[in-house]
Scaffold this active site. Structure first.
Site, PDB file in Angstrom:
ATOM      1  N   ASP A 133       9.822   1.111  14.374  1.00 31.19           N
ATOM      2  CA  ASP A 133       9.296   2.168  13.987  1.00 31.19           C
ATOM      3  C   ASP A 133       7.799   2.718  14.528  1.00 31.19           C
ATOM      4  O   ASP A 133       8.110   4.028  14.676  1.00 31.19           O
ATOM      5  CB  ASP A 133       8.099   1.760  12.756  1.00 31.19           C
ATOM      6  CG  ASP A 133       9.903   1.751  11.448  1.00 31.19           C
ATOM      7  OD1 ASP A 133      10.502   2.495  11.912  1.00 31.19           O
ATOM      8  OD2 ASP A 133       9.206   0.653  10.444  1.00 31.19           O
TER       9      ASP A 133
HETATM   10  C1  LIG Z   1      13.054   7.050   5.580  1.00 37.62           C
HETATM   11  C2  LIG Z   1      13.607   6.914   5.012  1.00 37.62           C
HETATM   12  C3  LIG Z   1      14.773   5.788   4.669  1.00 37.62           C
HETATM   13  C4  LIG Z   1      13.603   7.037   3.357  1.00 37.62           C
HETATM   14  O1  LIG Z   1      14.741   7.695   2.617  1.00 37.62           O
HETATM   15  P1  LIG Z   1      14.498   8.739   0.878  1.00 37.62           P
HETATM   16  O2  LIG Z   1      13.514   8.487   0.464  1.00 37.62           O
HETATM   17  O3  LIG Z   1      15.912   9.242   0.844  1.00 37.62           O
HETATM   18  O4  LIG Z   1      13.699  10.046   1.961  1.00 37.62           O
HETATM   19  P2  LIG Z   1      14.949  11.407   2.396  1.00 37.62           P
HETATM   20  O5  LIG Z   1      14.054  11.308   3.380  1.00 37.62           O
HETATM   21  O6  LIG Z   1      16.090  10.895   1.599  1.00 37.62           O
HETATM   22  O7  LIG Z   1      13.934  12.106   1.488  1.00 37.62           O
HETATM   23  C5  LIG Z   1      14.242  12.335  -0.155  1.00 37.62           C
HETATM   24  C6  LIG Z   1      14.357  13.592  -0.831  1.00 37.62           C
HETATM   25  O8  LIG Z   1      12.849  14.236  -0.959  1.00 37.62           O
HETATM   26  C7  LIG Z   1      12.776  15.391  -0.855  1.00 37.62           C
HETATM   27  N1  LIG Z   1      11.392  15.306  -0.752  1.00 37.62           N
HETATM   28  C8  LIG Z   1      11.002  14.987   0.513  1.00 37.62           C
HETATM   29  N2  LIG Z   1      10.124  15.308   0.617  1.00 37.62           N
HETATM   30  C9  LIG Z   1       9.170  16.612   0.155  1.00 37.62           C
HETATM   31  C10 LIG Z   1       8.229  17.598  -0.860  1.00 37.62           C
HETATM   32  N3  LIG Z   1       6.910  17.786   0.122  1.00 37.62           N
HETATM   33  N4  LIG Z   1       8.433  18.397  -1.734  1.00 37.62           N
HETATM   34  C11 LIG Z   1       9.999  17.877  -2.372  1.00 37.62           C
HETATM   35  N5  LIG Z   1      10.715  17.225  -1.384  1.00 37.62           N
HETATM   36  C12 LIG Z   1      10.465  16.900  -1.066  1.00 37.62           C
HETATM   37  C13 LIG Z   1      13.632  15.536  -0.037  1.00 37.62           C
HETATM   38  O9  LIG Z   1      14.350  17.089   0.591  1.00 37.62           O
HETATM   39  C14 LIG Z   1      14.760  14.621  -0.439  1.00 37.62           C
HETATM   40  O10 LIG Z   1      15.468  14.983  -1.385  1.00 37.62           O
HETATM   41  P3  LIG Z   1      17.241  15.720  -1.159  1.00 37.62           P
HETATM   42  O11 LIG Z   1      18.066  14.242  -0.764  1.00 37.62           O
HETATM   43  O12 LIG Z   1      17.454  16.235  -2.611  1.00 37.62           O
HETATM   44  O13 LIG Z   1      17.222  16.177  -0.761  1.00 37.62           O
HETATM   45  C15 LIG Z   1      14.757   7.636   5.680  1.00 37.62           C
HETATM   46  O14 LIG Z   1      13.677   9.182   5.341  1.00 37.62           O
HETATM   47  C16 LIG Z   1      14.975   7.982   7.124  1.00 37.62           C
HETATM   48  O15 LIG Z   1      15.993   7.577   6.928  1.00 37.62           O
HETATM   49  N6  LIG Z   1      13.868   8.640   7.861  1.00 37.62           N
HETATM   50  C17 LIG Z   1      13.962   8.152   9.297  1.00 37.62           C
HETATM   51  C18 LIG Z   1      14.371   7.255   9.657  1.00 37.62           C
HETATM   52  C19 LIG Z   1      12.792   6.445   9.464  1.00 37.62           C
HETATM   53  O16 LIG Z   1      11.630   7.063   9.517  1.00 37.62           O
HETATM   54  N7  LIG Z   1      12.381   5.590   8.756  1.00 37.62           N
HETATM   55  C20 LIG Z   1      11.754   4.799   8.418  1.00 37.62           C
HETATM   56  C21 LIG Z   1      11.049   4.012   9.433  1.00 37.62           C
HETATM   57  S1  LIG Z   1       9.313   3.095   9.132  1.00 37.62           S
END
Ligand SMILES: CC(C)(COP(=O)(O)OP(=O)(O)OC[C@H]1O[C@@H](n2cnc3c(N)ncnc32)[C@H](O)[C@@H]1OP(=O)(O)O)[C@@H](O)C(=O)NCCC(=O)NCCS
Length: 395
Positions: free
Chosen positions: A168
């Site tokens: 990360d």
């Molecule tokens: C970290 C991670 C695993 C989290 O997964 P997750 O909880 O499913 O989060 P997502 O990024 O897929 O977003 C989830 C939802 O939140 C929503 N969301 C996020 N920010 C938002 C906001 N400000 N307002 C409204 N909705 C929001 C997204 O639209 C998504 O909804 P959808 O799937 O219906 O479109 C994923 O984001 C990821 O793999 N990121 C890239 C790698 C990374 O940085 N990992 C973390 C390392 S520390």
């Protein structure tokens, strides 16, 4: 004047990778607006215990110098606010699962339409292309997928991960480097661009000499615990008090100094150990001899003797040792600040020392939505507008 003063970053990140990237920009003066989900915020606000007066110690550790704006980006009005901010922004950083920004209508092409020279950085687990691109990713799994866990730990023990989420933090640092390189290019040409940074690419690029060993030998290098695959002695040795001393004999000159400090002229004169390549070949025998030697005295003795002898060495410090270490204090790597709800908090300091434009801790990590009114009124919204946006769940 700070080095990044006047650079505005819209920060759509959470967890560690993205926030570490924007922390690096914020510490040197960028105006980082952290956009969070209303009512919930960055996932790490809930990562604990430990908490300090309900604030997660994890969140506090990586979000100073940023402003918090809540926006429910699934609402068209929130997207409108985002695009207004984007018009005046220089950089966008996001680390959603790939595909999310397209669903939200805030992807690179959409932002570029309103801000043609935007520098837009996406940080993801596997990158924006390829068969794994849509997989969610955390450091825990990425240290395995990227190969580092196969190299870490004792030869006979299970694979280990590093005690800090290096994938990360590494991806975050790579993101900050990518943003700075792209800003440099933009300053020369006026052109922005899209930056695709992944935890996988970061880790594979870090394999460097271990990958080199694999390419040369044709078989995966084994785990060597706290030792080094290509240098001997270059490892931790157990001392008489049960603590460990790290010794790093990185060349043959240090080998002679090391033998001298240990009072083992016999080893220095033994042609079987004269060159590093001999010592690597004789690893088991030589390390066995040295293990017996180090068992005779406590760690403090060995650190003193080896330091005096000019041999790179050191103890294995825990957090209490690190944050009371005079060098760490002198380098201002322990910082303190007042937080509106958590009170006086401590955290790691500013890592890069600029001579003319030093970094600074100018504000504590924000509470959720702390800067909603400040940011929206700067866009022309009234206080009443802010209230009704809050009531309708947009903020
Ligand atoms: C970290 C991670 C695993 C989290 O997964 P997750 O909880 O499913 O989060 P997502 O990024 O897929 O977003 C989830 C939802 O939140 C929503 N969301 C996020 N920010 C938002 C906001 N400000 N307002 C409204 N909705 C929001 C997204 O639209 C998504 O909804 P959808 O799937 O219906 O479109 C994923 O984001 C990821 O793999 N990121 C890239 C790698 C990374 O940085 N990992 C973390 C390392 S520390």
């Amino acid at each position: 004047m700070k080095a990044l003063e006047g650079v505005r970053v819209l920060d759509l990140t959470r967890a560690l990778a993205g926030p570490y990237c924007t922390l690096m920009l914020a510490d040197y003066g960028a105006d980082v607006i952290k956009i969070e989900v209303p009512g919930k915020g960055d996932d790490t606000r809930a990562w604990g215990p430990p908490y300090i007066h309900d604030e997660s110690a994890y969140f506090l550790s990586i979000n100073r110098n940023k402003r918090s704006l809540t926006l429910n980006l699934k609402e068209p009005e929130a997207r409108e606010i985002f695009m207004k901010l984007a018009r005046d922004a220089d950089v966008i950083v996001e680390n959603y699962t790939p595909g999310v920004v397209h669903r939200l209508g805030i992807d690179y092409d959409s932002v570029k339409a309103v801000k043609p020279d935007i520098v837009y950085c996406s940080i993801s687990g596997f990158g924006q292309t390829g068969p794994y691109r849509e997989l969610p990713a955390y450091d825990q799994m990425m240290q395995g997928v990227g190969g580092i866990m196969s190299l870490t730990g004792d030869p006979d023990g299970p694979p280990m991960k590093v005690g800090i989420a290096i994938t990360d933090i590494g991806a975050g640092m790579l993101g900050a480097y990518a943003v700075m390189t792209a800003l440099f290019h933009r300053a020369r040409t006026g052109q922005g661009q899209y930056l695709d940074v992944s935890m996988l690419d970061l880790q594979v690029s870090w394999l460097t000499y271990q990958a080199g060993a694999y390419f040369a030998a044709g078989s995966p290098p084994p785990r060597v615990g706290a030792a080094h695959p290509n240098l001997v002695p270059y490892q931790a040795f157990k001392c008489s008090d049960g603590k460990y001393v790290n010794v790093a004999v990185g060349n043959d000159r240090f080998w002679l100094r090391f033998c001298d400090a240990l009072g083992r002229q016999d080893l220095a004169q033994d042609p079987a150990y004269a060159q590093n390549k001999d010592r690597v070949r004789q690893r088991a025998k030589l390390v066995g001899i040295l293990e017996q030697e180090f068992k005779k005295k406590p760690v403090k003795h060995w650190v003193q003797v080896l330091e005096k002898g000019g041999v790179p060495c050191g103890p294995i410090n825990d957090m209490a040792d690190v944050f009371s270490n005079p060098q760490v204090i002198e380098r201002k790597m322990l910082a303190e600040m007042d937080h509106p709800t958590a009170g006086r908090i401590k955290q790691t300091g500013i890592s890069i020392k600029f001579s003319d434009t030093p970094g600074e801790i100018k504000s504590p990590p924000p509470v959720l939505g702390q800067h909603n009114e400040e940011i929206l009124t700067s866009l022309g919204y009234s206080r009443d507008d802010v209230k009704s946006l809050k009531q309708s769940g947009i903020l």
